[in-house]
Design an enzyme around this catalytic site. Sequence first.
Site, PDB file in Angstrom:
ATOM      1  N   GLY A 485     -11.392   0.004   2.380  1.00  0.00           N
ATOM      2  CA  GLY A 485     -10.167   0.793   2.354  1.00  0.00           C
ATOM      3  C   GLY A 485      -9.086   0.175   1.496  1.00  0.00           C
ATOM      4  N   GLY A 487      -4.579  -0.570   1.655  1.00  0.00           N
ATOM      5  CA  GLY A 487      -3.365  -0.532   2.465  1.00  0.00           C
ATOM      6  C   GLY A 487      -2.131  -0.514   1.607  1.00  0.00           C
ATOM      7  N   PHE A 489      -0.296  -2.819   0.373  1.00  0.00           N
ATOM      8  CA  PHE A 489      -0.124  -3.768  -0.734  1.00  0.00           C
ATOM      9  C   PHE A 489      -1.430  -4.267  -1.316  1.00  0.00           C
ATOM     10  CE2 PHE A 489      -0.498  -6.679   2.829  1.00  0.00           C
ATOM     11  CZ  PHE A 489      -1.211  -7.744   2.319  1.00  0.00           C
ATOM     12  N   GLY A 490      -2.558  -3.723  -0.894  1.00  0.00           N
ATOM     13  CA  GLY A 490      -3.802  -4.214  -1.466  1.00  0.00           C
ATOM     14  C   GLY A 490      -5.025  -3.513  -0.922  1.00  0.00           C
ATOM     15  N   VAL A 492      -8.638  -3.452   1.278  1.00  0.00           N
ATOM     16  CA  VAL A 492      -9.117  -3.944   2.567  1.00  0.00           C
ATOM     17  C   VAL A 492     -10.626  -4.145   2.499  1.00  0.00           C
ATOM     18  CG1 VAL A 492      -9.214  -3.534   5.051  1.00  0.00           C
ATOM     19  CG2 VAL A 492      -7.265  -2.700   3.720  1.00  0.00           C
ATOM     20  N   LYS A 506      -7.071  -7.702   4.325  1.00  0.00           N
ATOM     21  CA  LYS A 506      -6.309  -6.987   3.299  1.00  0.00           C
ATOM     22  C   LYS A 506      -5.830  -8.003   2.273  1.00  0.00           C
ATOM     23  CE  LYS A 506      -3.341  -3.874   4.611  1.00  0.00           C
ATOM     24  NZ  LYS A 506      -2.065  -3.260   5.084  1.00  0.00           N
ATOM     25  N   ASP A 613       5.229   5.090   7.555  1.00  0.00           N
ATOM     26  CA  ASP A 613       4.043   5.601   6.844  1.00  0.00           C
ATOM     27  C   ASP A 613       2.984   6.054   7.844  1.00  0.00           C
ATOM     28  OD1 ASP A 613       2.676   6.353   4.581  1.00  0.00           O
ATOM     29  OD2 ASP A 613       1.817   4.374   4.205  1.00  0.00           O
TER      30      ASP A 613
END
Length: 788
Positions: A485, A487, A489-490, A492, A506, A613
């Site tokens: 996945g 997130g 800031f980066g 996963v 992450k 979010d």
Amino acid sequence: MTSISTTIISITTLILSVVYNVHSLGGSATTVSISYGSTVTICGIVAGQPSQRIQCWRDGQVINIFSNVSFESIAGGRDVFCGVRSGGSSMICWNPNLTPKRLYYNETTVLSQLVVGDTQICSITNSTESNLLCWRDNFEMLIQKPRFESISSGLGFTCGVTRNNTNGVICFGTNSTRASYIQSEFTNFRMLSIIAGGNHACGVNSTGYLICRGDNEYGQSDVPNHAPFEFSALALGSNHSCALRKLNGSVVCWGGIGVMMNNYAVNISFESIVAGLDFTCGLTTNNLSVICWGEGWVRNGSFPLGFGLPLTRILPGPCVKSVCNCGIYTESDALCSGFGSICKPCDISSFYPPVPPSFTPPWPGKTSPSRPLRRGLLAFAIVGSVGAFAGIGTILYCLWTGVCFGNKKIHNSVQPTITAATHNVQQFSNNSSVSRSSTLRRQASRAFRRQRSGTSSKHADREEEFTFADLALATDNFSQENKIGAGSFGVVYKGKLIDGREVAIKRGETNQKMKKFQEKETAFDSELAFLSRLHHKHLVRLVGYCEEREEKLLVYEYMKNGALYDHLHDKKNVEKSCSLLNSWKMRIKIALDASRGIEYLHSYAVPPIIHRDIKSSNILLDANWVARVSDFGLSLMGPESDSEQRSTRAAGTVGYIDPEYYGLNVVTAKSDVYGFGVVLLELLTGKRAIFKNDEDNDGTPISLVDFSVPVIVSGELGKILDKRVGPPEANEAEAVELMAYTAIHCVNLEGKERPTMNDIVANLERALSLCDDSHGSISSGQISIRSE
């Protein structure tokens, strides 16, 4: 097999010093090892696979160790065996229960040789200063001062050839008496290598002859007649010794308890050999299988001579990415599966002057060596009783920091995340990003000091600080196969920590421009600050973090069943049987779980938290299908009183972002309520937050809110319910209707007209109870909707 107080030896690489230059002349490297004690475990590094993983045989069972991690070499001892990862930057050891523990990591100072004894583990590094590291049996590290060319461990002692012109032998260890005795026995010899057995040691001197000293009760030190540089490897057990001939790969053994070891010798060719307590195993040249022989093997194991262990083909040497000075092993590319090469051994006799013709060998009837033999190929990689293994001089191992690209499905919404003050997607300015990051740290610090909630504070010290190496190991260097996945800031990745825990890691992307890096840093700070003090069963738990140089990583508990978004919108979930979520009761339960997590943020965290979010891809499902809210990279600390407001640039995801917040840049807890209302509509309809209406011929994207609210208000909810779930039963119909009315109030254009999360939780609790209770009906008075 019986446990005997002695040691076993793996293979060690001979490292020579010529005009003060170090040459790593590896022959058969440590790709096979034996550990003993409470049980006998024989391990090897498998060949022909993308990862050079470890596979072990114990009590008739084959066990795979770290199936997605590559190792260069392994060594075994009493109730322990260790492996050095490809490149030499880290070392991992396993106890009898096969529980791993990382003992070493350093990307600059790499390991080139490892030995495992009864009481300690030692390794030579590429350090220009003291190059020997040792760990006692309790894994306490100590550093020896002399610089060594090669080392080997026996029963309570370790010996090494020092790095100087005299090639002196130094021995040390817990058994100082035995260490001193063995050292004194080699005082008058210039040794190229030294190999420790149980209570004896053998080595090759500068003239190429094998010398054994120490205990000789069972003839283990009675070296048979041989020519100089005849042997390429040794295997020393507790009371026997074996040597591998370099010319044809045959084995000669001497000594042994009861029956001499040479009575069990197997007449085939081997690539390498390794000794157990009272037996020896070899890696066959023919098919790279492991077979064992000896009195202990036949007596205790009840296995016939020549019995091949049911292991996958084993590598004959480590797969390295460095240049091979003396050629590459046959089929090297296939054996390493394209991940490096297996180097051929170099001829060590060429580094030393030939034996003078007038030299008298120490055994009767021997003559000076022939010229072809002196020039023969040899790298004296020695195997024996407590593991010393071969290290080929390799380049520094570089952990992959890039992210692979592919088409693999990941657990994330496809909608872009907004961080803008206008309707155009914009980036934060450098100054504002840095300012927010530093402000966030100050806010978090103040919050920690004034926490009043026991749930938030009593666990504040539980988060672990990981090294980058720990997390690279857990994710197989952040491979594409482990990507699950993305997130705030980066990216996963799924990972497995060295203690067996499954986690989600992450990692902030490191190849972005400075502005993007600053945003990544801000998101990292947000999650670390908030999750380190938030503990609730409906929030994803933070396990730990890593912050090294520009690398910023967060480690969460692993959510086995992924994101709610995927279960609702993945193309594979077409039939009813494809997902447990295709029941109305389950969907209401998921909604209730998530609402409780958000309620905790708004009402019970001190100070309160605004997530900013909320969306279906940030609601994750654990192994028991319990929903948990995740990704706090955009979160903010909320006002501490109702009279306060927080002005900030809009942030969120298209389709979920609060229109009022987007237009006024004033964030409140009601912004999270709006996003959660969209999630409720997703659960009801099975449609994305932004989707293309099938009835619209031009395929114009439409908002789920604009699509759903008019239909629900008109009393035609049944027309838009997700057909994969099917029509609700009588008792479910009331529950679904209650969830729908709650949803349309959540997505009201004005924040003050939306319910609080406390109201939403109360409604969803009632809806879930209605699924099991057909009595009663829904009226406006029963719906808990309060405006503020």
